[in-house]
Design an enzyme around this catalytic site. Structure first.
Site, PDB file in Angstrom:
ATOM      1  N   GLU A  46     -28.738  12.970  10.650  1.00 32.47           N
ATOM      2  CA  GLU A  46     -28.983  12.294  11.927  1.00 32.47           C
ATOM      3  C   GLU A  46     -28.664  10.810  11.779  1.00 32.47           C
ATOM      4  O   GLU A  46     -28.721  10.251  10.674  1.00 32.47           O
ATOM      5  CB  GLU A  46     -30.474  12.482  12.289  1.00 32.47           C
ATOM      6  CG  GLU A  46     -30.868  11.807  13.593  1.00 32.47           C
ATOM      7  CD  GLU A  46     -32.235  12.257  14.119  1.00 32.47           C
ATOM      8  OE1 GLU A  46     -32.967  12.946  13.401  1.00 32.47           O
ATOM      9  OE2 GLU A  46     -32.548  11.912  15.279  1.00 32.47           O
ATOM     10  N   ASN A 193     -32.088  19.028  21.789  1.00 30.63           N
ATOM     11  CA  ASN A 193     -32.936  19.052  20.591  1.00 30.63           C
ATOM     12  C   ASN A 193     -34.377  18.766  21.011  1.00 30.63           C
ATOM     13  O   ASN A 193     -34.635  17.830  21.779  1.00 30.63           O
ATOM     14  CB  ASN A 193     -32.485  17.967  19.608  1.00 30.63           C
ATOM     15  CG  ASN A 193     -33.495  17.749  18.483  1.00 30.63           C
ATOM     16  OD1 ASN A 193     -33.596  18.561  17.568  1.00 30.63           O
ATOM     17  ND2 ASN A 193     -34.268  16.668  18.554  1.00 30.63           N
ATOM     18  N   GLU A 194     -35.274  19.558  20.524  1.00 31.50           N
ATOM     19  CA  GLU A 194     -36.709  19.361  20.812  1.00 31.50           C
ATOM     20  C   GLU A 194     -36.919  18.972  22.276  1.00 31.50           C
ATOM     21  O   GLU A 194     -37.545  17.951  22.599  1.00 31.50           O
ATOM     22  CB  GLU A 194     -37.330  18.330  19.852  1.00 31.50           C
ATOM     23  CG  GLU A 194     -37.292  18.812  18.406  1.00 31.50           C
ATOM     24  CD  GLU A 194     -38.168  18.051  17.412  1.00 31.50           C
ATOM     25  OE1 GLU A 194     -38.719  17.002  17.768  1.00 31.50           O
ATOM     26  OE2 GLU A 194     -38.291  18.534  16.272  1.00 31.50           O
ATOM     27  N   TYR A 260     -42.094  21.422   9.936  1.00 31.21           N
ATOM     28  CA  TYR A 260     -42.151  20.551   8.764  1.00 31.21           C
ATOM     29  C   TYR A 260     -43.418  20.833   7.968  1.00 31.21           C
ATOM     30  O   TYR A 260     -44.477  21.106   8.544  1.00 31.21           O
ATOM     31  CB  TYR A 260     -42.146  19.078   9.198  1.00 31.21           C
ATOM     32  CG  TYR A 260     -40.769  18.607   9.659  1.00 31.21           C
ATOM     33  CD1 TYR A 260     -39.816  18.214   8.719  1.00 31.21           C
ATOM     34  CD2 TYR A 260     -40.425  18.565  11.001  1.00 31.21           C
ATOM     35  CE1 TYR A 260     -38.558  17.783   9.121  1.00 31.21           C
ATOM     36  CE2 TYR A 260     -39.168  18.144  11.411  1.00 31.21           C
ATOM     37  CZ  TYR A 260     -38.232  17.743  10.466  1.00 31.21           C
ATOM     38  OH  TYR A 260     -36.984  17.323  10.853  1.00 31.21           O
ATOM     39  N   GLU A 316     -34.482  22.480  11.567  1.00 27.90           N
ATOM     40  CA  GLU A 316     -35.176  21.351  10.933  1.00 27.90           C
ATOM     41  C   GLU A 316     -36.337  21.897  10.135  1.00 27.90           C
ATOM     42  O   GLU A 316     -37.242  22.533  10.689  1.00 27.90           O
ATOM     43  CB  GLU A 316     -35.675  20.336  11.971  1.00 27.90           C
ATOM     44  CG  GLU A 316     -34.547  19.509  12.560  1.00 27.90           C
ATOM     45  CD  GLU A 316     -35.005  18.370  13.455  1.00 27.90           C
ATOM     46  OE1 GLU A 316     -36.100  17.818  13.217  1.00 27.90           O
ATOM     47  OE2 GLU A 316     -34.255  18.042  14.389  1.00 27.90           O
ATOM     48  N   GLN A 365     -33.528  15.664   5.655  1.00 25.70           N
ATOM     49  CA  GLN A 365     -32.145  15.405   6.020  1.00 25.70           C
ATOM     50  C   GLN A 365     -31.390  14.991   4.759  1.00 25.70           C
ATOM     51  O   GLN A 365     -31.949  14.265   3.956  1.00 25.70           O
ATOM     52  CB  GLN A 365     -32.049  14.313   7.062  1.00 25.70           C
ATOM     53  CG  GLN A 365     -32.854  14.563   8.318  1.00 25.70           C
ATOM     54  CD  GLN A 365     -32.482  13.591   9.448  1.00 25.70           C
ATOM     55  OE1 GLN A 365     -31.585  12.773   9.356  1.00 25.70           O
ATOM     56  NE2 GLN A 365     -33.235  13.713  10.531  1.00 25.70           N
TER      57      GLN A 365
HETATM   58  O1  AHR Z   1     -35.892  14.858  11.386  1.00 26.02           O
HETATM   59  C1  AHR Z   1     -36.563  13.815  12.022  1.00 26.02           C
HETATM   60  C2  AHR Z   1     -36.940  14.143  13.460  1.00 26.02           C
HETATM   61  O2  AHR Z   1     -37.868  15.178  13.463  1.00 26.02           O
HETATM   62  C3  AHR Z   1     -35.830  14.646  14.332  1.00 26.02           C
HETATM   63  O3  AHR Z   1     -35.082  13.631  14.896  1.00 26.02           O
HETATM   64  C4  AHR Z   1     -36.560  15.402  15.392  1.00 26.02           C
HETATM   65  O4  AHR Z   1     -35.801  16.448  15.936  1.00 26.02           O
HETATM   66  C5  AHR Z   1     -37.814  15.883  14.685  1.00 26.02           C
HETATM   67  O5  AHR Z   1     -38.951  15.626  15.405  1.00 26.02           O
END
Ligand code: AHR
Length: 512
Positions: A46, A193-194, A260, A316, A365
């Protein structure tokens, strides 16, 4: 008599202890069906912190091997692990990115503010052509996320035309003027995205309609059939999956999922390098939740798509900790420890075992951001423990998944239990079987006895990533603390494979 009793007690203790430290595994090699898509091993880049700028893309003045401004030492490292795809330009950034700002003469491109990530000025020097040049150097597939939050249907439609149309049109003429004659035929497209969060705070019902609009005008040009990926749930938002599946169903190629692993809470995530055993184990417990999430989202998907046509795209994932002290909090720069290696290996085992539904995934990332493969400091690069996991696991790419059954001892800390061992296995096109074994226990080695059904083999060789402490890291001064090395702890006993897995270790075995 007393002596006899003591002896019996000792035997009992030894038996009990060894039983606790042993796991049993069955691998079924009869008629494997599911292919583990190589795209499960994808990555994410990103416009955030130092991932693109000062990561992949550096100043002309930097003294490193480069093609244009792309760092070739990084390209070589990622080619070595066979990076299959790279997602770009975000993340949250994608929903404020306007692709036309990133084409044409570089020093005439407009700038913008990257409001999500520290309000830094984005100079747009890394745009569509640069990203696709990077993918071609890496030999990987591009995965582009289009702007749904602040963009338009026309903007996405024209981006697809600019990239994928081979005929005559104002946009293909522009592409040629900008130096690219042939279309790129990009097939992976994320539609926003999201969208439940930074991508527009939409409801799933509203997003489903948006998906249909954007999708209608994103055309399939000859040789470029699009794989359209809808914005999927945040973690355990099962209602999102239900509504999207009901309203879009099999007219999407994939549905994304973001999850995450946070050691603590979103407000107090925890350090990347300083944590105790309780926090270590809690992190792995959170990491193992990925299995439950995939199982539950998949079962909702099964209701609407029993043939599993729609892929679950975990685009992600990874561990998210506090940033390194003294670094910009908006840049999400974190160190990477042996714990991260275990998070990566455990997650990849989960993906492999769910490869009937999970067909793309992207670790967040690649460089200098969150759970990175590579950290940079000026002209130096550092390969993280996570990098080595991807190196070992690359043998699973496009191999056939071998179903497993495992009974593992628990790893217990303060009455909290998780299974010590996790595993996945596959057979490649030449018949070689690979088994990836992870021991999460911080102190106990585990003996694992494996029965291999329908598999002919004579030798077991392997590689291991291990370290004495879960907090061990690679640094620019000591870059090789946590790396891969040869593993000699596997043997054949009768028809069984016997492996002694040290604590805190990731092993990939090759059976021939
Ligand atoms: O990876 C960091 C951020 O986490 C991304 O930009 C977003 O899609 C997510 O919330």
């Amino acid at each position: 008599m007393k002596k006899k009793l003591a002896f019996i007690l000792l035997m009992f203790i030894i038996f009990f202890a060894s039983a606790q430290n042993s796991a049993k595994l069955i691998i079924n090699g009869n008629n494997p069906k599911t292919t583990i898509s190589r795209n499960i091993y994808g990555h994410f880049s990103e416009h955030l912190g130092r991932c693109i700028y000062d990561g992949f893309w550096v100043n002309d003045s930097m003294n490193v091997p480069k093609k244009d401004r792309i760092r070739l030492d990084i390209v070589d490292a990622l080619k070595k692990i066979k990076i299959p795809n790279l997602r770009w330009p975000g993340g949250c950034f994608a929903d404020e990115y306007h692709w036309r700002d990133g084409i044409g003469v570089r020093n005439q491109r407009p700038t913008m503010i990257n409001t999500n990530w520290g309000n830094v000025t984005e100079d747009n020097s890394f745009g569509t052509h640069e990203f696709l040049d990077l993918c071609s150097l890496l030999g990987c597939e591009p995965y582009i996320t289009a702007n749904v939050g602040s963009g338009t249907v026309e903007e996405m439609s024209k981006w697809v035309e600019y990239l994928n149309f081979d005929g005559l049109s104002p946009l293909t003429t522009l592409r040629k003027q900008n130096g690219r004659t042939q279309p790129w035929n990009v097939s992976f497209w994320g539609i926003g995205n999201e969208s439940w969060g930074c991508g527009g705070h939409m409801t799933p019902e509203y997003y489903a309609d948006q998906f249909r609009r954007y999708s209608t005008f994103a055309k399939n040009y000859p040789n470029a059939r699009l794989k359209k990926i809808a914005c999927g749930p945040n973690s355990d938002d099962y209602n999102w999956t239900e509504v999207i599946m009901k309203n879009i169903g099999t007219s999407m190629w994939g549905l994304s999922l973001h999850y995450y692993t946070i050691p603590g809470t979103w407000g107090k995530k925890g350090s990347a390098t300083a944590f105790d055993e309780n926090e270590y184990q809690a992190t792995l417990k959170n990491c193992l939740k990925m299995d439950e999430l995939i199982t539950k989202h998949s079962s909702i998907m099964d209701k609407y798509d029993p043939d599993k046509k729609v892929a679950l795209v975990v685009d992600e994932w990874g561990i998210w900790t506090n940033v390194e002290p003294g670094t910009n909090p908006a840049f999400l720069y974190q160190q990477n420890s042996m714990r991260d290696a275990l998070v990566a290996a455990t997650t990849l085992n989960i993906f492999n075992n769910h490869s009937d539904r999970v067909r793309v995934a992207n670790l967040a990332q690649t460089i200098n951001v969150l759970q990175s493969l590579i950290l940079t400091q000026g002209n130096k690069i550092l390969l993280t423990p996570t990098y080595y996991v991807f190196d070992l696991f690359k043998v699973h790419q496009d191999a056939k998944l071998l179903p497993i059954q495992i009974s593992s001892p628990d790893y217990i800390v303060d009455n909290q239990k998780i299974p010590s061992v996790n595993v996945s296995a596959s057979q490649d096109s030449t018949g070689i079987v690979h088994i990836s074994l992870v021991n999460l226990d911080a102190t106990k080695k585990i003996n694992i006895k494996t029965a291999l059904e329908g598999i002919n083999w004579n030798t077991a060789e392997g590689q291991i990533i291990t370290s004495s402490k879960f907090t061990d890291i690679n640094t620019f001064d000591k870059p090789y603390k946590v790396i891969e090395s040869v593993f000699k702890g596997a043997k054949k006993e009768g028809n069984y494979l016997i492996v002694e897995i040290p604590p805190l270790s990731v092993i990939v075995l090759e059976l021939k």
